[in-house]
Structures are given as structure tokens and as C-alpha cells.
Design an enzyme around this catalytic site. Structure first.
Site, short mmCIF file in Angstrom:
data_model
loop_
_atom_site.label_atom_id
_atom_site.label_comp_id
_atom_site.label_asym_id
_atom_site.label_seq_id
_atom_site.Cartn_x
_atom_site.Cartn_y
_atom_site.Cartn_z
N ARG A 238 -4.24 -5.09 14.80
CA ARG A 238 -5.05 -4.42 15.81
C ARG A 238 -5.28 -5.37 16.99
O ARG A 238 -5.25 -6.59 16.83
CB ARG A 238 -6.39 -3.98 15.22
CG ARG A 238 -6.23 -2.91 14.13
CD ARG A 238 -7.56 -2.52 13.52
NE ARG A 238 -7.38 -1.51 12.49
CZ ARG A 238 -7.17 -1.77 11.20
NH1 ARG A 238 -7.10 -3.04 10.80
NH2 ARG A 238 -7.02 -0.80 10.33
N LYS A 265 -11.38 -4.53 10.31
CA LYS A 265 -12.03 -3.22 10.40
C LYS A 265 -12.59 -2.80 9.05
O LYS A 265 -13.67 -2.25 8.97
CB LYS A 265 -11.03 -2.18 10.92
CG LYS A 265 -11.64 -0.80 11.13
CD LYS A 265 -10.61 0.15 11.71
CE LYS A 265 -11.22 1.53 11.96
NZ LYS A 265 -10.22 2.47 12.52
N ARG A 330 1.22 -0.10 16.61
CA ARG A 330 1.12 0.07 15.16
C ARG A 330 1.84 1.34 14.70
O ARG A 330 2.57 1.34 13.71
CB ARG A 330 -0.36 0.11 14.75
CG ARG A 330 -1.04 -1.25 14.90
CD ARG A 330 -2.56 -1.14 14.85
NE ARG A 330 -3.06 -0.54 13.62
CZ ARG A 330 -3.20 -1.18 12.47
NH1 ARG A 330 -2.84 -2.46 12.37
NH2 ARG A 330 -3.70 -0.58 11.40
N HIS A 353 -4.20 -0.70 6.03
CA HIS A 353 -4.82 0.60 5.82
C HIS A 353 -5.41 0.66 4.42
O HIS A 353 -4.81 0.17 3.46
CB HIS A 353 -3.80 1.72 5.99
CG HIS A 353 -3.49 2.02 7.42
ND1 HIS A 353 -2.40 2.78 7.81
CD2 HIS A 353 -4.12 1.66 8.56
CE1 HIS A 353 -2.38 2.87 9.12
NE2 HIS A 353 -3.41 2.19 9.60
N TYR A 363 -6.09 0.93 -9.44
CA TYR A 363 -5.05 0.34 -10.27
C TYR A 363 -3.98 -0.39 -9.46
O TYR A 363 -3.11 -1.05 -10.04
CB TYR A 363 -4.39 1.43 -11.12
CG TYR A 363 -5.33 1.99 -12.16
CD1 TYR A 363 -5.52 1.36 -13.38
CD2 TYR A 363 -6.03 3.16 -11.89
CE1 TYR A 363 -6.39 1.88 -14.33
CE2 TYR A 363 -6.92 3.68 -12.84
CZ TYR A 363 -7.09 3.03 -14.06
OH TYR A 363 -7.96 3.54 -14.98
#
Length: 400
Positions: A238, A265, A330, A353, A363
């Protein structure tokens, strides 16, 4: 002793004491309600005259004899009503915008990024507090708040004013319910028109990437800004994560950039594997940074990082204003890499993300670092090929 007037009104006189060297006098009214005797202290004499005590205009903390008798006739307690209003007034005086804003910030800041903290403190300390900080929050009007937000819009743009309004609306959610105030910031939603144009994350097409890289190569501004554009493509972090990076996060020897949780973020640390090209760019920037702790020192004050708007200005300068934004890098990288067949998990982890599927996230603890290293080097080589005008054959991730 008591000096009686009429209709239950009297002047209550107390002798001299350490607390009241001259004695004290106050207007009072005795009455019975629900079989119990109550006393309303109307106010001190001579501050409150006899006429005022009898028929003065009612306020939040003052009830005259006439109003008190009317309340008793309706079965209401004037003494209880006055005490309630006094308590509310005390709470209001203690709950200024500054007092509530500081509590709100202290609760939120530890869980937010450094850029969020910087923006919030700037809006509070430089914009809101000087104009409204000392006011009881229940007394702040829509017009007063709107004037502050419009000033922010004029100085730093509509988006800054928009996010400042959202912040104030959040602060009002922490106001004690006893104050019974609305939320003027929420009511002002939509009064500032955000600029329209290119969506925040709109990507370049594959055919459009070479033209952009060529335009960026011709950029005649500061070499640090030019290298920032290159690193934005080589790392697709970013914008703020890049321009506010301190040198203690960069390790060119191991080829890793470890971004601290406070600057992310999602408030989680993030490691960016660096290609050979990215390491070369950081090496050049080290020579340009001098003694600054930041990779991209601010031109006016090297103790601060480059402004986040610098990259936007550069994109505008090279002819991409309203067409392509720094954040769009991005989306561009994600689109191309997915098309080349790289693992979606590796791409998403590189973009930092958060996994939306909470069960899967519980998991899936892998950071796909080995695949990401290969992918980032392949991506850097791919960009070099586009910059050179070569016919680049995408290296598919599954075959790497």
C-alpha cells in the site's frame, strides 16, 4: 432561621461559619408530595431577587416558586427535577469534545496503524480541538461542526473531510447516554461531495503497463519519487506502507522487508520478499536518504517521511491523473499474476489480504514464502521485459 414570604416561599438564613464567613441566605420552598415533605432550594440571595424567586423564568437549573407549585400540582417533584438537571450539567461540563475525543483515541489507537493514528491526531489537534474542543459536546451545533469540516475540505481535500466526519461520528457514539445528544456528524453525511473519477483499485491492462512504465521512466521529478513508483510495482504494498517505511524494516542482505504491525492496515506484521531489482532500488535510496531514518525522507524535513500525496502528484504529472492511481498497482499485479497461474493463496498473502473464510483462516497458517519469493522475482523480471519492450512470455506459477 426563616423569613417567610407567601405560598410556602421563605428566605433561609444561616449564621456565620468557616464555610460562610458572612452567613448565607437562600430562597426555599417547602411542599408535600406523595405524603412526604420535600424542599426545593430555589437559589441564593441576593443573586436571586424576590421577584425572580417568585416568578422568574425557568432554566435547566432554576425553578421559581410559580413553576414549582405547578409541578407539585401535577404530582411532579421540583427538587428531584432540579437535582437531575444539575447532575446533567455537571456531566456536560466534564464531557467536552476534547475529553471524550481523548478517551476515544486512547481506546482506538493501540489497535490501528500508524497512518491512522497520525491522521486522527491531526484532525483532532489541528482542526477540531482549537475550534470545538472546549465546548460541552451536547452544545456543539451542526453549523459549527460543518464549518470545521468545510475548512478541512478546503485545506486537505474532500476525502480528508469525509474521513474526519466519520471519525467525529464515531466519537459521538461514546457520549454518555445521560447527555441525550444526537450525532451531528452522522446527520452531516453527504454534505461534502467526494470527487468522482477512476475507482481506487482500477488496474491497468497488460497492454497498458509498458506505456505507464515508459511514462514513469521519463518522470523528471526527484529520483526518490521515481524509485518509489518503481518499488510500488516491485512490491505492490500500500502507498503509505511504502512512503513511510523506516530503514530498520529493510534487510537488503536477506532480501526481506518486514513491515511492523503498527503500520499495517490489518494490524498484523507483514514480510515482503524482495527481488534483485527491489534490493537494487533500496540500495540506491540508502545513498539518497543520508542520515534520515526513513527510506523516503520528506523534502522539507528529513526527520519525517515523504507525504502520501507525493505519489498521486507524480501519477498526475506523468499523465495518469484520473486514469490510474497508486492503489491501482495492487489490482494490476493481482490481475496479471492470477492470469499467469500463480497460486491465489500466495498472491493474497503477498497483498496482505485477510482470509475472509474464518474457518479456513484458523487452519491456514502458511505464509507461502518460498512461492512468493519465486513469484516476486518472476514479476520483477516480467516488468523489466515490458520496460525493455521485449516480447515477454509470462512464467506461469504452476510451472515454476
Amino acid at each position: 432561621y426563616k423569613l417567610y414570604d407567601r405560598d410556602g416561599l421563605y428566605l433561609y438564613v444561616t449564621p456565620r461559619s468557616a464555610r460562610h464567613p458572612k452567613g448565607a441566605k437562600s430562597w426555599r420552598f417547602d411542599y408535600r408530595l406523595n405524603g412526604k415533605r420535600e424542599t426545593l432550594v430555589i437559589g441564593r440571595y441576593p443573586e436571586i431577587s424576590l421577584d425572580q424567586a417568585r416568578t422568574g423564568k425557568r432554566t435547566a437549573t432554576f425553578i421559581s416558586l410559580a413553576d414549582a407549585r405547578s409541578m407539585v400540582a401535577k404530582g411532579e417533584s421540583p427538587a428531584a427535577a432540579k437535582q437531575e438537571k444539575k447532575a446533567e450539567a455537571q456531566i456536560a461540563r466534564a464531557n467536552t469534545l476534547r475529553a471524550i475525543g481523548e478517551k476515544w483515541y486512547a481506546a482506538k489507537a493501540p489497535h490501528r496503524s500508524s497512518s491512522w493514528q497520525d491522521n486522527a491526531k491531526r484532525w483532532l489537534d489541528k482542526d477540531l480541538y482549537p475550534a470545538l474542543g472546549g465546548k460541552a459536546i451536547k452544545d456543539i451545533t451542526h453549523d459549527q461542526l460543518e464549518a470545521v469540516l468545510r475548512k478541512i475540505a478546503e485545506q486537505r481535500g474532500a476525502k480528508s473531510a469525509h474521513y474526519a466526519r466519520l471519525m467525529v461520528a464515531s466519537i459521538y457514539n461514546d457520549v454518555p447516554r445521560v447527555l441525550k445528544v444526537g450525532n451531528p456528524a452522522r446527520d452531516l453525511a453527504g454534505f461534502i461531495h467526494l470527487p468522482t473519477g477512476v475507482p481506487k483499485g482500477k488496474p491497468l491492462t497488460v497492454k497498458g503497463i509498458p506505456a505507464f512504465l515508459e511514462a514513469a521512466d521519463r518522470y523528471a521529478g526527484r529520483p526518490q519519487t521515481k524509485l518509489a513508483i518503481r518499488l510500488l510495482f516491485l512490491t505492490f504494498t500500500r502507498k503509505r506502507e511504502l512512503v513511510e517505511a523506516p530503514w530498520d524494516e529493510i534487510d537488503v542482505n536477506s532480501g526481506e522487508w518486514a513491515i511492523s504491525a503498527a503500520r499495517m492496515k490489518g494490524n498484523k506484521p507483514h514480510i515482503v520478499p524482495l527481488s534483485r531489482q527491489a534490493v537494487e532500488a533500496f540500495t540506491k535510496l540508502k545513498e539518497l536518504a543520508g542520515s534520515s531514518r526513513y527510506v523516503f525522507p520528506n523534502l522539507g524535513d528529513p526527520r519525517k517521511p515523504m507525504s502520501a500525496s507525493t505519489l498521486n502528484d507524480a501519477f498526475n504529472t506523468i499523465g495518469y491523473g484520473g486514469k490510474f492511481t497508486p492503489h491501482g498497482v495492487r489490482s494490476t499485479a493481482s490481475t496479471v499474476l492470477n492470469g499467469q497461474g500463480w497460486s491465489a493463496d500466495a498472491i493474497e498473502r503477498q497483498l496482505a489480504h485477510t482470509e475472509r473464510d474464518q474457518v479456513r483462516a484458523a487452519y491456514n497458517h502458511s505464509d507461502f514464502m518460498e512461492e512468493r519469493r519465486k513469484m516476486m522475482q518472476s514479476w520483477a523480471d516480467y516488468l523489466d521485459g515490458l520496460s525493455a519492450g521485449a516480447d515477454v512470455v509470462p512464467i506461469r506459477g504452476k510451472a515454476a
